[in-house]
Design a protein around this motif. Structure first.
Motif, mmCIF file in Angstrom:
data_model
loop_
_atom_site.group_PDB
_atom_site.id
_atom_site.type_symbol
_atom_site.label_atom_id
_atom_site.label_comp_id
_atom_site.label_asym_id
_atom_site.label_seq_id
_atom_site.Cartn_x
_atom_site.Cartn_y
_atom_site.Cartn_z
ATOM 1 N N ASP A 78 0.827 -1.203 0.000
ATOM 2 C CA ASP A 78 0.000 0.000 0.000
ATOM 3 C C ASP A 78 0.867 1.261 0.000
ATOM 4 O O ASP A 78 1.987 1.256 0.510
ATOM 5 C CB ASP A 78 -0.903 0.028 1.233
ATOM 6 N N ALA A 81 0.072 6.997 1.806
ATOM 7 C CA ALA A 81 -1.203 7.695 2.007
ATOM 8 C C ALA A 81 -2.302 6.715 2.415
ATOM 9 O O ALA A 81 -3.094 6.989 3.328
ATOM 10 C CB ALA A 81 -1.601 8.442 0.736
ATOM 11 N N ASP A 82 -2.361 5.546 1.745
ATOM 12 C CA ASP A 82 -3.373 4.541 2.078
ATOM 13 C C ASP A 82 -3.135 3.980 3.476
ATOM 14 O O ASP A 82 -4.080 3.702 4.222
ATOM 15 C CB ASP A 82 -3.366 3.409 1.054
ATOM 16 N N THR A 83 -1.863 3.800 3.824
ATOM 17 C CA THR A 83 -1.528 3.292 5.157
ATOM 18 C C THR A 83 -1.973 4.274 6.229
ATOM 19 O O THR A 83 -2.572 3.885 7.240
ATOM 20 C CB THR A 83 -0.007 3.057 5.271
ATOM 21 N N LEU A 84 -1.715 5.552 6.003
ATOM 22 C CA LEU A 84 -2.129 6.577 6.959
ATOM 23 C C LEU A 84 -3.649 6.629 7.087
ATOM 24 O O LEU A 84 -4.190 6.844 8.184
ATOM 25 C CB LEU A 84 -1.601 7.944 6.525
ATOM 26 N N LYS A 85 -4.353 6.397 5.993
ATOM 27 C CA LYS A 85 -5.816 6.418 6.025
ATOM 28 C C LYS A 85 -6.345 5.312 6.933
ATOM 29 O O LYS A 85 -7.251 5.541 7.745
ATOM 30 C CB LYS A 85 -6.363 6.244 4.608
ATOM 31 N N VAL A 86 -5.763 4.107 6.812
ATOM 32 C CA VAL A 86 -6.188 2.995 7.665
ATOM 33 C C VAL A 86 -5.908 3.297 9.136
ATOM 34 O O VAL A 86 -6.735 3.046 10.017
ATOM 35 C CB VAL A 86 -5.476 1.688 7.248
ATOM 36 N N LEU A 88 -5.613 6.220 10.610
ATOM 37 C CA LEU A 88 -6.498 7.271 11.111
ATOM 38 C C LEU A 88 -7.900 6.739 11.372
ATOM 39 O O LEU A 88 -8.581 7.160 12.307
ATOM 40 C CB LEU A 88 -6.549 8.436 10.123
ATOM 41 N N GLU A 89 -8.337 5.788 10.555
ATOM 42 C CA GLU A 89 -9.680 5.228 10.716
ATOM 43 C C GLU A 89 -9.760 4.305 11.925
ATOM 44 O O GLU A 89 -10.730 4.335 12.685
ATOM 45 C CB GLU A 89 -10.093 4.461 9.459
ATOM 46 N N ASN A 201 -14.429 14.114 8.437
ATOM 47 C CA ASN A 201 -14.340 15.045 7.321
ATOM 48 C C ASN A 201 -15.767 15.379 6.891
ATOM 49 O O ASN A 201 -16.714 15.091 7.634
ATOM 50 C CB ASN A 201 -13.494 14.476 6.161
ATOM 51 N N THR A 204 -17.726 11.897 6.550
ATOM 52 C CA THR A 204 -17.344 10.717 7.315
ATOM 53 C C THR A 204 -17.353 11.033 8.809
ATOM 54 O O THR A 204 -16.836 12.064 9.239
ATOM 55 C CB THR A 204 -15.940 10.227 6.909
ATOM 56 N N LYS A 271 -17.424 3.511 11.410
ATOM 57 C CA LYS A 271 -17.267 4.659 10.530
ATOM 58 C C LYS A 271 -18.585 4.785 9.780
ATOM 59 O O LYS A 271 -19.078 3.798 9.216
ATOM 60 C CB LYS A 271 -16.114 4.476 9.547
#
Length: 284
Positions: A78, A81-86, A88-89, A201, A204, A271
């Protein structure tokens, strides 16, 4: 006074002996603990904790672990950016990282390591996060939970990946999982007890499973069923027909609910995103 002191010492000595042994005659020992409580040798909190310790002494790692299906894992393939998204979620402190085949692990990523790298302006210079990975600690699922607790302490570790007799990953276990088996569930120190719904955001939100259905209806201006369950977690569990796993989602009442934190017993956090008219047009 001396007689009472001798009695306490004798009882504690016998109890200490039990904790390091394979459990036998558990009912008799529980009776001893109850008797000590009735004689005010121990208070109610100690009584409950001792019951938890005795229960733990009979448990294996498989009894306290988070099953693989409920694990949140990152992929080495990944993007950052995708890793950070996971992260943060889901907001965990440690993440197993899988390789290309998704079956093997290449390391463990600690959120604090990523934060430190970010603060030092190092993340933007990295093509991947592999330099931040830490070694994975594996334990067999049949290992006694008390032994693992001592190993966690001696190795100064907080997480282990659990494997079966064939070496396949079956789950993960943290020191918190073991402690919760003794004292009950421990709330996250970052949980805000009075805040159930937070906006991430524009579209979300995170919603705690303990939020009342009425609270969710008011906040999102929807009309979810308030007769089935009092909480949104109870409503979703009812709709799933079981405790859903991390990553599972369901559309309900114009909202998309995705489980982002759950354990073996219940869901903790969703979420939530309002569904647009086009999605609703295809049915929920």
């Amino acid at each position: 006074m001396s007689g009472d002191g001798t009695r306490k010492g004798s009882w504690l000595d016998s109890l200490k002996h039990w904790f390091d042994q394979e459990p036998k005659d558990r009912d008799d020992l529980l009776d001893e603990i109850k008797d000590a409580f009735n004689r005010q040798i121990i208070d109610v909190d100690a009584w409950r904790m001792l019951q938890g310790v005795l229960s733990l002494s009979a448990m294996r790692v498989r009894d306290v672990m988070v099953p693989r299906a409920q694990m949140v894992m990152l992929s080495s393939g990944d993007s950052i950016a995708d890793t950070l998204k996971v992260i943060l979620e889901t907001q965990h402190s440690r993440y197993p990282v899988t390789g290309d085949d998704k079956e093997s692990l290449v390391g463990l990523l600690m959120t604090k390591d990523l934060l430190i790298a970010y603060m030092r302006d190092q993340v933007s210079k990295l093509e991947t996060l592999s330099s931040l990975y830490r070694p994975v600690f594996y334990v067999p699922e049949g290992k006694r939970a008390t032994e693992l607790l001592r190993e966690f302490q001696s190795r100064r570790l907080h997480m282990a990946l659990v494997v079966d007799e064939y070496g396949s990953i079956t789950g993960l276990v943290t020191i918190e999982d073991i402690i919760e088996a003794i004292v009950g569930e421990i709330d996250d120190e970052y949980d805000e007890a009075d805040v159930h719904i937070l906006q991430m955001n524009a579209n979300t939100f995170t919603v705690k499973a303990v939020s009342s259905v009425e609270e969710v209806n008011r906040f999102f201006e929807v009309e979810l069923d308030t007769e089935v369950a009092d909480t949104i977690g109870g409503l979703l569990v009812s709709r799933f027909g079981r405790v859903p796993q991390t990553g599972e989602s369901m559309a309900l009442g114009g909202l998309l609910f995705k489980v982002i934190r759950a354990d073996r017993r219940r869901v903790h956090l969703f979420k939530v995103s309002p569904l647009d008219e086009e999605t609703l047009g295809h049915g929920e």
